[in-house]
Scaffold this active site. Structure first.
Site, PDB file in Angstrom:
ATOM      1  N   ALA A 125      35.239  41.644  35.625  1.00  0.00           N
ATOM      2  CA  ALA A 125      34.442  42.937  35.891  1.00  0.00           C
ATOM      3  C   ALA A 125      33.714  43.211  34.609  1.00  0.00           C
ATOM      4  O   ALA A 125      34.369  42.731  33.401  1.00  0.00           O
ATOM      5  CB  ALA A 125      35.571  43.963  36.353  1.00  0.00           C
ATOM      6  N   GLY A 170      38.233  39.073  37.891  1.00  0.00           N
ATOM      7  CA  GLY A 170      37.354  38.840  39.300  1.00  0.00           C
ATOM      8  C   GLY A 170      36.677  37.472  39.051  1.00  0.00           C
ATOM      9  O   GLY A 170      36.348  36.990  40.310  1.00  0.00           O
ATOM     10  N   GLU A 173      38.848  35.358  40.911  1.00  0.00           N
ATOM     11  CA  GLU A 173      39.112  35.743  42.147  1.00  0.00           C
ATOM     12  C   GLU A 173      37.755  34.993  42.931  1.00  0.00           C
ATOM     13  O   GLU A 173      38.097  34.794  44.386  1.00  0.00           O
ATOM     14  CB  GLU A 173      39.404  37.151  42.312  1.00  0.00           C
ATOM     15  CG  GLU A 173      40.688  37.709  41.625  1.00  0.00           C
ATOM     16  CD  GLU A 173      40.767  39.079  41.860  1.00  0.00           C
ATOM     17  OE1 GLU A 173      41.592  39.878  42.413  1.00  0.00           O
ATOM     18  OE2 GLU A 173      39.924  39.835  41.110  1.00  0.00           O
ATOM     19  N   GLU A 193      44.660  40.638  34.543  1.00  0.00           N
ATOM     20  CA  GLU A 193      44.543  42.248  34.865  1.00  0.00           C
ATOM     21  C   GLU A 193      45.659  42.886  34.298  1.00  0.00           C
ATOM     22  O   GLU A 193      45.529  43.696  33.750  1.00  0.00           O
ATOM     23  CB  GLU A 193      44.558  42.312  36.392  1.00  0.00           C
ATOM     24  CG  GLU A 193      43.034  42.054  36.766  1.00  0.00           C
ATOM     25  CD  GLU A 193      42.739  40.575  37.287  1.00  0.00           C
ATOM     26  OE1 GLU A 193      41.786  40.366  37.862  1.00  0.00           O
ATOM     27  OE2 GLU A 193      43.764  39.700  36.821  1.00  0.00           O
TER      28      GLU A 193
END
Length: 323
Positions: A125, A170, A173, A193
């Site tokens: 992010a 992310g 991911e 995270e």
């Protein structure tokens, strides 16, 4: 990497034209880029273009529909050099539009997700942008990013993540939502995270245990551990780890070769195989076999199936049209 950037160089004459890069996501046929990607053996050389980065948000994502022998392969390149390809509102918007275009195009055979920035796949992010958000904005943005990654996973054609650099949070991911992951040995991967007192919020806690074992996924997530490409391959996080080259695009080149292996196969059959695997893996064996049977039944009336039989009988290469 220089050769990969050459693939995405927009013709200067069209930079100010009616079809901007953002608009190109919905009018791909007018998105003029210099040259198709050559065969792997010719991707390097002195003619490769130098990298040119842009702060224009329209350049955050570059999509290339290959042609010639590579017709059917789509390369989606993230290009946010200054932000280490971090996931921003604009990038999410552009990727949604690119995914929608791909879904509508029946000629697409496979998609490669990669980076146009050396040493980075996606840093997760965009925390600088996140820090400027109101608290009420954070939840909806995370939900939209999660929905995007779900859409990546739902693409009907094979998807390959070419990880030539760091894929964190992310970014990993996003790669986990792809069917196949190929990494350079120097790439770094991790769901980090918990270092920020949060958990993976775009599918990481669900997809990672499905890719590697539950206990290993817990270990990596709990400890926010980062592994290199070689270790990721040993764990089963990526299917192949390749030695990084001087151009920094070894994983991309390997992904391109894999896409070229997929390209000549029956396109409807490949789509049905993906559907059968994805749906079947989530249910018991008996139900999974029923899903496979239903997918197989969809192929019986196709022209491609008859072409495959005819080519086998005539001892020639089949010419599948996706019909």
């Amino acid at each position: 990497m220089a050769a990969l950037m050459q693939t995405f160089r927009v013709q200067a004459a069209h930079r100010g034209g009616a079809c901007s890069l953002m608009a190109a996501l919905s009018c791909t046929r007018h998105f003029d880029i210099i040259g198709a990607v050559p065969r792997a053996g010719r991707l390097h050389g002195p003619a490769a273009a130098a990298r040119h980065y842009s702060s224009d948000p329209k350049d955050d994502l570059r999509v290339r529909y290959l042609d010639g022998e590579d017709d059917g392969i789509v390369v989606v390149g993230i290009n946010r050099a200054k932000a280490k390809n971090a996931i921003s509102k604009n990038l999410v918007k552009m990727m949604f539009e690119a995914v929608e275009d791909i879904k509508k195009n029946n000629k697409v055979r496979s998609v490669i997700f990669c980076s146009l920035v050396p040493g980075i796949f996606c840093a997760g992010a965009d925390l600088k942008e996140r820090a400027k958000m109101q608290q009420s904005e954070v939840g909806p943005f995370v939900s939209k990013a999660r929905a995007l990654i779900t859409e990546l996973g739902n693409l009907p054609v094979p998807t390959i993540a070419a990880i030539d650099g760091a894929a964190l949070g992310g970014g990993l991911e996003m790669a986990l939502a792809c069917d196949i992951r190929i990494a350079s040995n120097t790439a770094k991967m991790g769901l980090v995270e918990t270092k920020l007192a949060i958990i993976p919020g775009a599918g990481g806690t669900q997809r990672l245990p499905r890719v590697i074992s539950v206990s290993l996924a817990k270990e990596l997530i709990f400890a926010a551990r980062v592994v290199d490409g070689t270790e990721a391959c040993r764990l089963g996080l990526v299917s192949k780890s390749v030695e990084q080259n001087k151009s920094g695009d070894a994983a991309y080149l390997q992904a391109l070769e894999l896409a070229r292996e997929i390209n000549p196969q029956g396109p409807i059959a490949v789509r049905m195989a993906k559907l059968a695997i994805n749906q079947g893996i989530e249910v018991d064996l008996s139900t999974g076999l029923a899903i496979e049977e239903a997918c197989y039944a969809q192929l019986i009336p196709t022209k491609d199936r008859l072409e495959g039989l005819a080519a086998f009988k005539e001892k020639r290469r089949p010419h599948f049209k996706g019909e």
